[in-house]
Design an enzyme around this catalytic site. Structure first.
Site, PDB file in Angstrom:
ATOM      1  N   CYS A  90     -11.808  12.912  -6.996  1.00  0.00           N
ATOM      2  CA  CYS A  90     -10.903  13.973  -6.551  1.00  0.00           C
ATOM      3  C   CYS A  90     -10.536  14.898  -7.715  1.00  0.00           C
ATOM      4  O   CYS A  90      -9.651  14.571  -8.513  1.00  0.00           O
ATOM      5  CB  CYS A  90      -9.654  13.336  -5.944  1.00  0.00           C
ATOM      6  SG  CYS A  90      -8.411  14.507  -5.433  1.00  0.00           S
ATOM      7  N   CYS A 113      -7.018  16.226  -7.733  1.00  0.00           N
ATOM      8  CA  CYS A 113      -6.032  15.264  -8.245  1.00  0.00           C
ATOM      9  C   CYS A 113      -6.102  15.134  -9.768  1.00  0.00           C
ATOM     10  O   CYS A 113      -5.086  15.033 -10.441  1.00  0.00           O
ATOM     11  CB  CYS A 113      -6.279  13.875  -7.666  1.00  0.00           C
ATOM     12  SG  CYS A 113      -6.494  13.833  -5.902  1.00  0.00           S
ATOM     13  N   ASP A 114      -7.305  15.098 -10.321  1.00  0.00           N
ATOM     14  CA  ASP A 114      -7.473  14.641 -11.707  1.00  0.00           C
ATOM     15  C   ASP A 114      -7.961  15.694 -12.705  1.00  0.00           C
ATOM     16  O   ASP A 114      -8.035  15.407 -13.901  1.00  0.00           O
ATOM     17  CB  ASP A 114      -8.472  13.461 -11.731  1.00  0.00           C
ATOM     18  CG  ASP A 114      -7.935  12.246 -10.994  1.00  0.00           C
ATOM     19  OD1 ASP A 114      -6.703  12.168 -10.829  1.00  0.00           O
ATOM     20  OD2 ASP A 114      -8.734  11.395 -10.566  1.00  0.00           O
TER      21      ASP A 114
HETATM   22  C1  LIG Z   1      -8.991   7.815  -6.592  1.00  0.00           C
HETATM   23  C2  LIG Z   1      -8.085   8.727  -5.793  1.00  0.00           C
HETATM   24  C3  LIG Z   1      -7.107   9.453  -6.468  1.00  0.00           C
HETATM   25  C4  LIG Z   1      -6.248  10.275  -5.742  1.00  0.00           C
HETATM   26  N1  LIG Z   1      -5.277  10.963  -6.420  1.00  0.00           N
HETATM   27  C5  LIG Z   1      -4.409  11.737  -5.717  1.00  0.00           C
HETATM   28  C6  LIG Z   1      -3.372  12.443  -6.402  1.00  0.00           C
HETATM   29  O1  LIG Z   1      -3.257  12.405  -7.634  1.00  0.00           O
HETATM   30  N2  LIG Z   1      -2.519  13.188  -5.654  1.00  0.00           N
HETATM   31  C7  LIG Z   1      -2.619  13.276  -4.290  1.00  0.00           C
HETATM   32  O2  LIG Z   1      -1.787  13.943  -3.675  1.00  0.00           O
HETATM   33  N3  LIG Z   1      -3.607  12.647  -3.628  1.00  0.00           N
HETATM   34  C8  LIG Z   1      -4.512  11.883  -4.298  1.00  0.00           C
HETATM   35  N4  LIG Z   1      -5.533  11.270  -3.636  1.00  0.00           N
HETATM   36  C9  LIG Z   1      -5.638  11.448  -2.192  1.00  0.00           C
HETATM   37  C10 LIG Z   1      -4.605  10.580  -1.462  1.00  0.00           C
HETATM   38  O3  LIG Z   1      -4.539   9.331  -2.094  1.00  0.00           O
HETATM   39  C11 LIG Z   1      -4.976  10.420   0.022  1.00  0.00           C
HETATM   40  O4  LIG Z   1      -5.072  11.693   0.618  1.00  0.00           O
HETATM   41  C12 LIG Z   1      -3.907   9.596   0.741  1.00  0.00           C
HETATM   42  O5  LIG Z   1      -3.705   8.351   0.114  1.00  0.00           O
HETATM   43  C13 LIG Z   1      -4.267   9.339   2.214  1.00  0.00           C
HETATM   44  O6  LIG Z   1      -3.205   8.637   2.767  1.00  0.00           O
HETATM   45  P1  LIG Z   1      -3.338   7.743   4.079  1.00  0.00           P
HETATM   46  O7  LIG Z   1      -2.005   7.092   4.267  1.00  0.00           O
HETATM   47  O8  LIG Z   1      -3.877   8.568   5.178  1.00  0.00           O
HETATM   48  O9  LIG Z   1      -4.456   6.671   3.737  1.00  0.00           O
HETATM   49  P2  LIG Z   1      -4.559   5.594   2.568  1.00  0.00           P
HETATM   50  O10 LIG Z   1      -3.749   5.965   1.386  1.00  0.00           O
HETATM   51  O11 LIG Z   1      -6.019   5.376   2.381  1.00  0.00           O
HETATM   52  O12 LIG Z   1      -3.881   4.297   3.203  1.00  0.00           O
HETATM   53  C14 LIG Z   1      -4.463   3.647   4.309  1.00  0.00           C
HETATM   54  C15 LIG Z   1      -3.921   2.217   4.365  1.00  0.00           C
HETATM   55  O13 LIG Z   1      -4.409   1.605   5.556  1.00  0.00           O
HETATM   56  C16 LIG Z   1      -4.797   0.284   5.267  1.00  0.00           C
HETATM   57  N5  LIG Z   1      -5.784  -0.160   6.258  1.00  0.00           N
HETATM   58  C17 LIG Z   1      -7.043   0.312   6.466  1.00  0.00           C
HETATM   59  N6  LIG Z   1      -7.641  -0.344   7.486  1.00  0.00           N
HETATM   60  C18 LIG Z   1      -6.728  -1.248   7.939  1.00  0.00           C
HETATM   61  C19 LIG Z   1      -6.729  -2.212   8.971  1.00  0.00           C
HETATM   62  N7  LIG Z   1      -7.799  -2.406   9.759  1.00  0.00           N
HETATM   63  N8  LIG Z   1      -5.619  -2.974   9.161  1.00  0.00           N
HETATM   64  C20 LIG Z   1      -4.517  -2.798   8.384  1.00  0.00           C
HETATM   65  N9  LIG Z   1      -4.450  -1.894   7.380  1.00  0.00           N
HETATM   66  C21 LIG Z   1      -5.537  -1.126   7.160  1.00  0.00           C
HETATM   67  C22 LIG Z   1      -5.359   0.350   3.842  1.00  0.00           C
HETATM   68  O14 LIG Z   1      -5.330  -0.919   3.212  1.00  0.00           O
HETATM   69  C23 LIG Z   1      -4.380   1.345   3.199  1.00  0.00           C
HETATM   70  O15 LIG Z   1      -3.287   0.674   2.616  1.00  0.00           O
HETATM   71  C24 LIG Z   1      -6.399  10.415  -4.329  1.00  0.00           C
HETATM   72  C25 LIG Z   1      -7.398   9.707  -3.670  1.00  0.00           C
HETATM   73  C26 LIG Z   1      -8.241   8.865  -4.389  1.00  0.00           C
HETATM   74  C27 LIG Z   1      -9.306   8.107  -3.665  1.00  0.00           C
END
Ligand SMILES: Cc1cc2nc3c(=O)[nH]c(=O)nc-3n(C[C@H](O)[C@H](O)[C@H](O)COP(=O)(O)OP(=O)(O)OC[C@H]3O[C@@H](n4cnc5c(N)ncnc54)[C@H](O)[C@@H]3O)c2cc1C
Length: 313
Positions: free
Chosen positions: A136, A139-140
């Site tokens: 990303c 992000c970085d």
């Molecule tokens: C390496 C990296 C760095 C990033 N850095 C930034 C940053 O600096 N700033 C920023 O704003 N964004 C950043 N992002 C983007 C941001 O992290 C994502 O957009 C955000 O986390 C998405 O949120 P979410 O809640 O939709 O999903 P996620 O954060 O992916 O959370 C989903 C959750 O669902 C759980 N889950 C999945 N399947 C199941 C299941 N079957 N049963 C129960 N639980 C389940 C997972 O374990 C997880 O805890 C980064 C992304 C990555 C990959």
């Protein structure tokens, strides 16, 4: 079978699910979050979150999630470490099945399981994630001011992220694994205006090298390693995690959930928020706002209101 009853069951404890939990619990809805492992989510994998408003710039993704979780707990939300394996959406109240054999029954359901992680296929990718390997640039990129980085990929996302990086890094190698990009031609032509981006075609990374941080890349067919301080990978893409829904929800295209303006899915009482929805920009602040909206619309659904009620009045 052991069944627990809730007003709102939230599947996924990332920023979307936790934000939904804060709003649902504050609306005095009996709320539970089921999460298989916070470290497996996108935010849980992020080593530093420097751009989330109002938090110190060296906070890790897990620290940010812990803080959101405490906030949701303070309003009464419950949490269970459970992997959701199936849903039954056929009745008014929805059943959520977990790997441990529990059943959670929900009057409203919010799906927030994010999108599928990267494949970690390249040698060194997993080991150096967060210390030079990133997915990303938005992000970085700011961590690479004046440094040398590589972007690997052939998609429009790779091209756009190389442009973002060129505003920070001294030099950006854009390594296209094939002889051309799959991005629109005007997007690729825009690269000509970025003097610090060097495009190299037919370049496949076979290893990411470094002791404590990324130092170089081994490129197939090249004798000398390419020295870089960081590498941004856009090789495998990502897709929404909805396998446990078993095809009960309508999609607009392959695995992109069909969603209304109120974050409702095709099944009444089932909402979705976060990276589980197909979107251009994946950022914590965006998904947190979606979680808030999904919870307020779930509250509207449950209480039969004509509009969603603000949290503060
Ligand atoms: C390496 C990296 C760095 C990033 N850095 C930034 C940053 O600096 N700033 C920023 O704003 N964004 C950043 N992002 C983007 C941001 O992290 C994502 O957009 C955000 O986390 C998405 O949120 P979410 O809640 O939709 O999903 P996620 O954060 O992916 O959370 C989903 C959750 O669902 C759980 N889950 C999945 N399947 C199941 C299941 N079957 N049963 C129960 N639980 C389940 C997972 O374990 C997880 O805890 C980064 C992304 C990555 C990959």
């Amino acid at each position: 079978m052991n069944t627990e009853h809730y007003d709102v069951v939230i599947v996924g404890g990332g920023p979307a699910g936790l934000s939904a939990a804060i709003y649902a619990a504050r609306a005095e809805l009996r709320t539970v979050v089921l999460d298989k492992d916070p470290h497996a989510g996108a935010l849980g994998m992020a080593h530093v979150i420097a751009n989330y408003p109002g938090v110190r710039s060296d906070i890790s993704g897990i620290e940010l999630l812990d803080s959101m979780k405490s906030q949701a707990e303070s309003f009464g939300a419950k949490f269970f470490r459970e992997k959701v394996t199936g849903l039954d959406l056929s009745k008014r109240e929805k059943n959520v099945f977990t790997a441990s054999g529990k059943v959670f029954r929900a009057k409203a359901l919010i799906l927030a399981t994010g999108s599928m992680g990267k494949s970690r296929k390249i040698k060194g990718e997993q080991e150096l994630l967060g210390v030079g390997v990133s997915y990303c640039a938005t992000c970085d990129a700011a961590f690479y001011k004046g440094q040398v980085v590589a972007v690997a990929g052939r998609t429009g996302e790779a091209v756009e992220e190389a442009k973002v990086l060129s505003r920070f890094a001294g030099k950006v190698y854009l390594l296209c694994p094939t002889s051309s990009f799959s991005a629109p031609s005007e997007m690729v032509e825009g690269l000509d205006f970025q003097p610090n981006i060097e495009v190299r075609y037919n370049q496949s990374i076979v290893a990411i090298n470094g002791d404590k941080a990324v130092e170089s890349l081994t490129i197939r067919g090249e004798n000398a390693p390419l020295e870089v301080d960081g590498v941004f990978l856009y090789l495998s893409g990502s897709s929404p995690i909805i396998d446990y829904a078993g095809g009960q929800l309508d999609c607009v295209e392959e695995s992109c959930l069909k969603i209304g303006a109120d974050f409702s899915t095709s099944v009444p009482g089932v909402f979705a928020a976060g990276d589980i929805l197909c979107k251009d920009i994946k950022q914590a602040i965006i998904v947190a706002s979606e979680g808030c909206r999904a919870a307020l619309y779930a509250d509207k659904f449950l209480r039969g209101r004509s509009t969603a009620k603000m949290d503060y009045n």
